[in-house]
Scaffold this motif. Structure first.
Motif, PDB file in Angstrom:
ATOM      1  N   SER A   1     -70.360 -25.529   3.144  1.00  0.00           N
ATOM      2  CA  SER A   1     -68.891 -25.531   3.083  1.00  0.00           C
ATOM      3  C   SER A   1     -68.414 -25.672   1.644  1.00  0.00           C
ATOM      4  O   SER A   1     -67.541 -24.923   1.188  1.00  0.00           O
ATOM      5  CB  SER A   1     -68.330 -26.673   3.928  1.00  0.00           C
ATOM      6  OG  SER A   1     -68.585 -26.474   5.290  1.00  0.00           O
ATOM      7  N   PHE A   2     -68.997 -26.635   0.917  1.00  0.00           N
ATOM      8  CA  PHE A   2     -68.616 -26.820  -0.482  1.00  0.00           C
ATOM      9  C   PHE A   2     -69.077 -25.644  -1.340  1.00  0.00           C
ATOM     10  O   PHE A   2     -68.422 -25.284  -2.318  1.00  0.00           O
ATOM     11  CB  PHE A   2     -69.188 -28.132  -1.024  1.00  0.00           C
ATOM     12  CG  PHE A   2     -68.587 -29.358  -0.396  1.00  0.00           C
ATOM     13  CD1 PHE A   2     -67.215 -29.434  -0.174  1.00  0.00           C
ATOM     14  CD2 PHE A   2     -69.362 -30.430  -0.014  1.00  0.00           C
ATOM     15  CE1 PHE A   2     -66.647 -30.548   0.412  1.00  0.00           C
ATOM     16  CE2 PHE A   2     -68.804 -31.552   0.574  1.00  0.00           C
ATOM     17  CZ  PHE A   2     -67.441 -31.617   0.785  1.00  0.00           C
TER      18      PHE A   2
ATOM     19  N   SER B   1     -60.013 -32.449   8.381  1.00  0.00           N
ATOM     20  CA  SER B   1     -60.252 -33.673   7.619  1.00  0.00           C
ATOM     21  C   SER B   1     -59.138 -34.697   7.833  1.00  0.00           C
ATOM     22  O   SER B   1     -59.398 -35.885   8.056  1.00  0.00           O
ATOM     23  CB  SER B   1     -60.379 -33.333   6.130  1.00  0.00           C
ATOM     24  OG  SER B   1     -60.659 -34.481   5.373  1.00  0.00           O
TER      25      SER B   1
ATOM     26  N   GLN C   1     -64.691 -34.941  -0.943  1.00  0.00           N
ATOM     27  CA  GLN C   1     -64.143 -33.672  -0.477  1.00  0.00           C
ATOM     28  C   GLN C   1     -62.930 -33.266  -1.314  1.00  0.00           C
ATOM     29  O   GLN C   1     -62.792 -32.101  -1.698  1.00  0.00           O
ATOM     30  CB  GLN C   1     -63.746 -33.779   0.989  1.00  0.00           C
ATOM     31  CG  GLN C   1     -63.337 -32.445   1.604  1.00  0.00           C
ATOM     32  CD  GLN C   1     -63.160 -32.531   3.101  1.00  0.00           C
ATOM     33  OE1 GLN C   1     -62.838 -33.576   3.637  1.00  0.00           O
ATOM     34  NE2 GLN C   1     -63.367 -31.431   3.795  1.00  0.00           N
TER      35      GLN C   1
ATOM     36  N   MET D   1     -75.900 -31.999   9.295  1.00  0.00           N
ATOM     37  CA  MET D   1     -74.699 -32.423   8.577  1.00  0.00           C
ATOM     38  C   MET D   1     -74.778 -32.043   7.103  1.00  0.00           C
ATOM     39  O   MET D   1     -73.801 -31.584   6.504  1.00  0.00           O
ATOM     40  CB  MET D   1     -74.510 -33.934   8.724  1.00  0.00           C
ATOM     41  CG  MET D   1     -73.224 -34.461   8.124  1.00  0.00           C
ATOM     42  SD  MET D   1     -72.946 -36.204   8.530  1.00  0.00           S
ATOM     43  CE  MET D   1     -74.266 -36.977   7.596  1.00  0.00           C
TER      44      MET D   1
ATOM     45  N   MET E   1     -60.041 -26.511   7.203  1.00  0.00           N
ATOM     46  CA  MET E   1     -60.817 -27.612   6.645  1.00  0.00           C
ATOM     47  C   MET E   1     -59.938 -28.827   6.363  1.00  0.00           C
ATOM     48  O   MET E   1     -60.264 -29.962   6.739  1.00  0.00           O
ATOM     49  CB  MET E   1     -61.501 -27.180   5.355  1.00  0.00           C
ATOM     50  CG  MET E   1     -62.393 -28.246   4.750  1.00  0.00           C
ATOM     51  SD  MET E   1     -62.924 -27.841   3.084  1.00  0.00           S
ATOM     52  CE  MET E   1     -61.377 -27.955   2.209  1.00  0.00           C
TER      53      MET E   1
ATOM     54  N   THR F   1     -63.446 -29.806  -3.222  1.00  0.00           N
ATOM     55  CA  THR F   1     -62.608 -28.715  -2.724  1.00  0.00           C
ATOM     56  C   THR F   1     -61.185 -28.801  -3.270  1.00  0.00           C
ATOM     57  O   THR F   1     -60.521 -27.773  -3.407  1.00  0.00           O
ATOM     58  CB  THR F   1     -62.576 -28.725  -1.184  1.00  0.00           C
ATOM     59  OG1 THR F   1     -62.088 -29.981  -0.728  1.00  0.00           O
ATOM     60  CG2 THR F   1     -63.957 -28.485  -0.615  1.00  0.00           C
TER      61      THR F   1
ATOM     62  N   TYR G   1     -70.860 -33.743  11.979  1.00  0.00           N
ATOM     63  CA  TYR G   1     -69.831 -33.625  10.943  1.00  0.00           C
ATOM     64  C   TYR G   1     -69.596 -35.016  10.370  1.00  0.00           C
ATOM     65  O   TYR G   1     -69.422 -35.987  11.123  1.00  0.00           O
ATOM     66  CB  TYR G   1     -68.567 -33.039  11.572  1.00  0.00           C
ATOM     67  CG  TYR G   1     -67.417 -32.814  10.633  1.00  0.00           C
ATOM     68  CD1 TYR G   1     -67.531 -31.934   9.567  1.00  0.00           C
ATOM     69  CD2 TYR G   1     -66.201 -33.459  10.823  1.00  0.00           C
ATOM     70  CE1 TYR G   1     -66.472 -31.713   8.715  1.00  0.00           C
ATOM     71  CE2 TYR G   1     -65.132 -33.237   9.971  1.00  0.00           C
ATOM     72  CZ  TYR G   1     -65.265 -32.367   8.922  1.00  0.00           C
ATOM     73  OH  TYR G   1     -64.211 -32.147   8.074  1.00  0.00           O
ATOM     74  N   HIS G   2     -69.604 -35.153   9.059  1.00  0.00           N
ATOM     75  CA  HIS G   2     -69.618 -36.460   8.404  1.00  0.00           C
ATOM     76  C   HIS G   2     -68.531 -37.430   8.883  1.00  0.00           C
ATOM     77  O   HIS G   2     -68.842 -38.573   9.253  1.00  0.00           O
ATOM     78  CB  HIS G   2     -69.530 -36.282   6.882  1.00  0.00           C
ATOM     79  CG  HIS G   2     -69.463 -37.580   6.134  1.00  0.00           C
ATOM     80  ND1 HIS G   2     -68.272 -38.157   5.750  1.00  0.00           N
ATOM     81  CD2 HIS G   2     -70.445 -38.428   5.725  1.00  0.00           C
ATOM     82  CE1 HIS G   2     -68.511 -39.284   5.128  1.00  0.00           C
ATOM     83  NE2 HIS G   2     -69.821 -39.473   5.089  1.00  0.00           N
TER      84      HIS G   2
ATOM     85  N   HIS H   1     -72.098 -29.354   5.309  1.00  0.00           N
ATOM     86  CA  HIS H   1     -71.236 -29.732   4.186  1.00  0.00           C
ATOM     87  C   HIS H   1     -71.645 -29.038   2.890  1.00  0.00           C
ATOM     88  O   HIS H   1     -70.777 -28.648   2.096  1.00  0.00           O
ATOM     89  CB  HIS H   1     -71.237 -31.253   4.012  1.00  0.00           C
ATOM     90  CG  HIS H   1     -70.493 -31.964   5.095  1.00  0.00           C
ATOM     91  ND1 HIS H   1     -69.111 -31.985   5.145  1.00  0.00           N
ATOM     92  CD2 HIS H   1     -70.910 -32.639   6.186  1.00  0.00           C
ATOM     93  CE1 HIS H   1     -68.722 -32.666   6.213  1.00  0.00           C
ATOM     94  NE2 HIS H   1     -69.788 -33.069   6.861  1.00  0.00           N
TER      95      HIS H   1
ATOM     96  N   GLY I   1     -66.179 -40.305   1.590  1.00  0.00           N
ATOM     97  CA  GLY I   1     -66.395 -38.894   1.909  1.00  0.00           C
ATOM     98  C   GLY I   1     -65.159 -38.054   1.625  1.00  0.00           C
ATOM     99  O   GLY I   1     -65.260 -36.929   1.135  1.00  0.00           O
TER     100      GLY I   1
END
Length: 335
Positions: free
Chosen positions: A110-111, A261, A205, A103, A257, A209, A182-183, A107, A201
């Motif tokens: 991804s970030f 989410s 995000q 995880m 994404m 992002t 996945y968180h 993440h 979270g």
């Protein structure tokens, strides 16, 4: 790293799920999934290799592209073992430690990809809006500073997540919605209020992002204003063509994404199959399409690839000719 206060040794596991309700056809589903992973690994490796080998590509734009390829490779490798493990061997069980390590990788990369896309947007902004200052601003030192800033940002993010999860406890033996951790999916099974952890979270995000996306959009507003103020249609077309690849990369990264989410946090009635498809699209689409888009739309990369392939192809016949010559001389000598 993470303290699980209220868990017992018999329940320190999660169970991964690939495509709920389609377990009987996992082997068939694995064929296109495996092909996509292969394309992602080969495509990004090829882009990275070409940029390293070809001296003419040692420029800021291609430095950022090489970092994007590295991030896509790492993101692909971080989910590859569990995805194929579930599809091929039905290896669904994963320990808490392995789950949280995966995880974290998912993440973080991804970030990191989001940050690299911002750096690429800045590169396009400087190239189009301030072309005379491009070479003086985007020096090797400046690129290193940008890389350092991205690294510090990632460290702050990891430290924040560590503090948030340090005293969190989880229910063991729960079934996740994806073939990777996945968180928003994992946090549902915490003993504490999952809504608080989930929206914490989501805040992180949106902060990371969301600000990245706003910066990218602002950059393109300025780029659009500069391009439209240009009188020559050919110059406008050339300027727009240099941004097409980056815009495609931004779209295929942010749209899945954000969709995933929102689906996890706000649309609880969404089918698990839909969530699983969205998750796989989110993690596989950018690594698969980015090298294809950049190799097709960027002339310099396409030419460099063709030159490398031609040089490899020309070396093969030369080696065979030398070997043929040696063989023929050997045969004459022996006769």
């Amino acid at each position: 790293m993470v303290i699980f206060n209220n868990t017992t040794s018999s329940s320190l596991n999660f169970f991964l799920t690939a495509f709920p309700g389609l377990e009987l056809v996992h082997v068939w589903i694995s064929i296109p999934v495996c092909c996509l992973y292969t394309i992602a690994l080969l495509g990004n490796s090829m882009i990275l290799f070409v940029i390293i080998v070809e001296q003419s590509l040692h420029k800021p734009m291609y430095y950022f592209l090489s970092v994007l390829s590295v991030v896509d490779l790492c993101l692909t490798i971080s989910t590859l073992p569990t995805v194929l493990g579930v599809l091929w061997f039905h290896a669904r069980e994963i320990s808490f430690k392995a789950c949280f390590i995966q995880m974290a990788f998912v993440h973080v990369f991804s970030f990191l990809e989001s940050s690299v896309l911002v750096a690429m947007a800045f590169d396009r902004f400087m190239a189009i809006c301030n072309p005379l200052k491009y070479a003086t601003v985007l020096t090797d030192t400046m690129i290193m500073v940008i890389g350092l800033a991205i690294g510090i940002r990632q460290v702050i993010f990891i430290f924040s997540v560590f503090l948030a999860l340090q005293s969190t406890s989880f229910h063991g033996g729960q079934e996740l919605s994806h073939p990777f951790c996945y968180h928003p999916d994992v946090i549902k099974y915490s003993y504490s209020n999952p809504w608080i952890s989930s929206f914490l979270g989501m805040f992180l995000q949106l902060y990371l992002t969301g600000t990245d996306l706003l910066f990218i959009l602002f950059s393109y507003v300025l780029i659009l204003r500069t391009v439209l103020s240009t009188v020559a249609p050919k110059k406008q077309q050339k300027a727009f063509s240099t941004c097409v690849c980056h815009l495609c990369a931004v779209t295929i990264f942010y749209v899945p994404m954000i969709s995933l989410s929102i689906t996890h946090r706000l649309l609880n009635s969404t089918s698990r199959v839909v969530c699983s498809i969205l998750a796989n699209v989110y993690l596989l689409l950018p690594p698969v399409l980015n090298p294809i888009i950049y190799s097709l739309k960027t002339k310099t990369i396409r030419q460099a690839m063709l030159q490398l392939l031609q040089s490899k192809g020309s070396q093969g016949p030369n080696v065979r000719r030398r070997r043929g010559g040696w063989d023929s001389r050997g045969e004459i000598a022996s006769t």
